[in-house]
Motif scaffolding. Structure first.
Motif, short mmCIF file in Angstrom:
data_model
loop_
_atom_site.label_atom_id
_atom_site.label_comp_id
_atom_site.label_asym_id
_atom_site.label_seq_id
_atom_site.Cartn_x
_atom_site.Cartn_y
_atom_site.Cartn_z
N VAL A 150 0.85 -1.20 0.00
CA VAL A 150 0.00 0.00 0.00
C VAL A 150 0.88 1.25 0.00
CG1 VAL A 150 -1.78 1.28 1.27
CG2 VAL A 150 -1.86 -1.23 1.19
N LEU A 151 1.90 1.24 0.85
CA LEU A 151 2.83 2.38 0.90
C LEU A 151 3.54 2.54 -0.45
CD1 LEU A 151 4.09 4.61 2.72
CD2 LEU A 151 5.94 3.00 3.20
N ALA A 152 3.98 1.41 -0.99
CA ALA A 152 4.66 1.47 -2.29
C ALA A 152 3.75 2.11 -3.35
CB ALA A 152 5.10 0.07 -2.72
N ALA A 153 2.49 1.70 -3.34
CA ALA A 153 1.54 2.22 -4.34
C ALA A 153 1.33 3.72 -4.13
CB ALA A 153 0.22 1.47 -4.25
N GLU A 154 1.38 4.17 -2.88
CA GLU A 154 1.18 5.60 -2.61
C GLU A 154 2.29 6.45 -3.23
OE1 GLU A 154 -1.48 5.62 1.46
OE2 GLU A 154 0.69 5.67 1.67
N PHE A 155 3.44 5.83 -3.47
CA PHE A 155 4.53 6.56 -4.12
C PHE A 155 4.60 6.26 -5.61
CE2 PHE A 155 5.80 6.85 0.30
CZ PHE A 155 6.03 8.22 0.37
N GLY A 156 3.62 5.53 -6.12
CA GLY A 156 3.58 5.26 -7.56
C GLY A 156 4.15 3.92 -7.95
N PHE A 157 4.42 3.06 -6.96
CA PHE A 157 5.03 1.77 -7.25
C PHE A 157 4.04 0.63 -6.97
CE2 PHE A 157 8.46 4.64 -5.71
CZ PHE A 157 8.93 4.96 -6.97
N GLU A 158 2.98 0.58 -7.78
CA GLU A 158 2.00 -0.49 -7.63
C GLU A 158 2.67 -1.81 -7.99
OE1 GLU A 158 1.28 2.27 -9.43
OE2 GLU A 158 -0.36 3.19 -8.29
N ALA A 159 2.24 -2.90 -7.31
CA ALA A 159 2.78 -4.22 -7.60
C ALA A 159 2.68 -4.48 -9.11
CB ALA A 159 2.00 -5.27 -6.82
N PRO A 160 3.70 -5.07 -9.70
CA PRO A 160 4.84 -5.77 -9.09
C PRO A 160 5.98 -4.84 -8.65
CG PRO A 160 5.04 -5.89 -11.45
CD PRO A 160 3.76 -5.14 -11.18
N HIS A 161 5.81 -3.54 -8.84
CA HIS A 161 6.88 -2.64 -8.44
C HIS A 161 6.91 -2.57 -6.92
CE1 HIS A 161 6.72 -2.11 -12.62
NE2 HIS A 161 5.62 -1.36 -12.61
N LYS A 162 8.06 -2.14 -6.39
CA LYS A 162 8.25 -2.19 -4.93
C LYS A 162 9.09 -1.03 -4.46
CE LYS A 162 8.56 -7.21 -4.21
NZ LYS A 162 9.56 -8.24 -3.90
N LEU A 163 9.17 -0.91 -3.14
CA LEU A 163 10.10 0.02 -2.52
C LEU A 163 11.39 -0.72 -2.17
CD1 LEU A 163 7.72 1.81 0.03
CD2 LEU A 163 8.61 2.76 -2.11
N ALA A 164 12.51 0.03 -2.18
CA ALA A 164 13.78 -0.53 -1.70
C ALA A 164 14.24 0.21 -0.46
CB ALA A 164 14.83 -0.44 -2.80
N GLY A 165 13.38 1.06 0.08
CA GLY A 165 13.72 1.79 1.29
C GLY A 165 13.79 3.28 1.02
N PHE A 166 14.55 3.96 1.86
CA PHE A 166 14.60 5.42 1.84
C PHE A 166 16.04 5.84 2.09
CE2 PHE A 166 10.84 3.64 3.75
CZ PHE A 166 9.79 4.29 3.12
N ILE A 167 16.48 6.90 1.43
CA ILE A 167 17.78 7.50 1.80
C ILE A 167 17.50 8.85 2.43
CG2 ILE A 167 20.01 8.34 1.00
CD1 ILE A 167 19.96 6.35 -1.25
N PHE A 168 17.89 9.00 3.70
CA PHE A 168 17.84 10.31 4.35
C PHE A 168 19.04 11.10 3.84
CE2 PHE A 168 15.85 8.10 8.28
CZ PHE A 168 14.58 8.21 7.73
#
Ligand SMILES: Cc1cc2nc3c(=O)[nH]c(=O)nc-3n(C[C@H](O)[C@H](O)[C@H](O)COP(=O)(O)O)c2cc1C
Length: 184
Positions: free
Chosen positions: A144-162
Motif C-alpha cells: 500500500v505504501l509502495a503504491a502511494e509513491f507510484g510503485f503499484e505491484a509488481p513494483h516495490k520500494l527498496a527503502g529510503f535514503i535520508f
C-alpha cells in the motif's frame, strides 16, 4: 586534493543531518550517478521520489499509517519518534524498484541494480560534502505504501535514503580487513 579512492574509503552513513540538502543541478548530478549502475538488459529499474519541504509531513503520515498496517501493536512513542524523524530530515529519497517479474532478466538482478544505484547516490552525496543513510524496515514491504509513491505491484520500494549535511563528524567505524573477504 581528495582522491576518488579517499572519497570512497571515507564514506560512512549518518542520520545526524541538517540543512542544506542538495538541490538543482547538483541534485540532478547525484541522481545521474545512480543511473550509471550496472543494469542487465537495460531495464532501468531505478526510480526516485524526492521528498522535501512541506511534503515531508505527508511522507511522515504515510509512514506512520504503514507502520500501523504492518505492525499494529507499535507503541505510540515509537510512532511519534518515526513521524518526527521523517518530518524533519532535510530530504528523503524514496527508492522505488520498477520491476519486470516476467522478464528473462531475473528479478534479483533487477533489484541488485537498484541497490547499486542507491550506493552510487550515497557515494555521490559524500563526494559533494553531503551525508546520508539508507534505511528500510518492514514498511518497505508494504504494497500500500509502495503504491502511494507510484510503485503499484509488481513494483516495490527498496527503502529510503535520508539526505542532508552531516551535523557531526561521520561515525568512525572500524572497517574489516579486506583480506578476510577475498580469496587469491
Ligand atoms: C537495504 C538496506 C536497508 C537498511 N536499513 C536500515 C535501517 O532500516 N535502519 C538502519 O539503522 N540501518 C539500515 N541499513 C544500514 C545503514 O544504511 C548503514 O549501512 C549502516 O548504518 C552502516 O553504516 P555504513 O554505511 O557507514 O557502514 C540498511 C542498509 C541497507 C543496505
Amino acid at each position: 586534493m581528495t582522491s576518488p579512492m579517499d572519497v570512497l574509503l571515507s564514506r560512512a552513513s549518518t542520520d545526524r543531518l541538517k540543512d542544506p540538502a542538495p538541490s538543482g543541478a547538483q541534485l540532478e548530478q547525484i541522481v545521474a550517478t545512480a543511473l550509471r549502475a550496472p543494469d542487465h538488459g537495460r531495464l532501468q529499474p531505478w526510480r526516485y521520489v524526492i521528498v522535501q519541504g512541506e511534503a515531508r509531513s505527508i511522507l511522515a503520515e504515510k509512514v506512520v499509517a504503514s507502520t500501523l498496517r504492518v505492525a499494529p501493536q507499535t507503541p505510540q512513542f515509537n510512532l511519534d519518534k518515526r513521524r518526527q524523524r521523517m518530518a524533519t530530515m532535510p530530504m528523503t529519497i524514496v527508492l522505488g524498484m520498477h520491476l519486470q517479474p516476467d522478464h528473462k532478466i531475473p528479478l534479483w538482478e533487477q533489484e541488485m541494480s537498484v541497490g547499486a544505484g542507491a550506493m552510487n547516490i550515497l557515494n555521490a552525496l559524500h563526494a559533494e560534502g553531503f551525508g546520508g543513510i539508507w534505511v528500510s524496515g518492514p514498511i518497505t514491504q508494504d504494497p500500500v505504501l509502495a503504491a502511494e509513491f507510484g510503485f503499484e505491484a509488481p513494483h516495490k520500494l527498496a527503502g529510503f535514503i535520508f539526505v542532508g549535511t552531516p551535523d557531526a563528524p561521520l561515525p568512525a567505524h572500524t572497517r574489516p580487513d579486506p583480506a578476510g573477504f577475498m580469496a587469491l
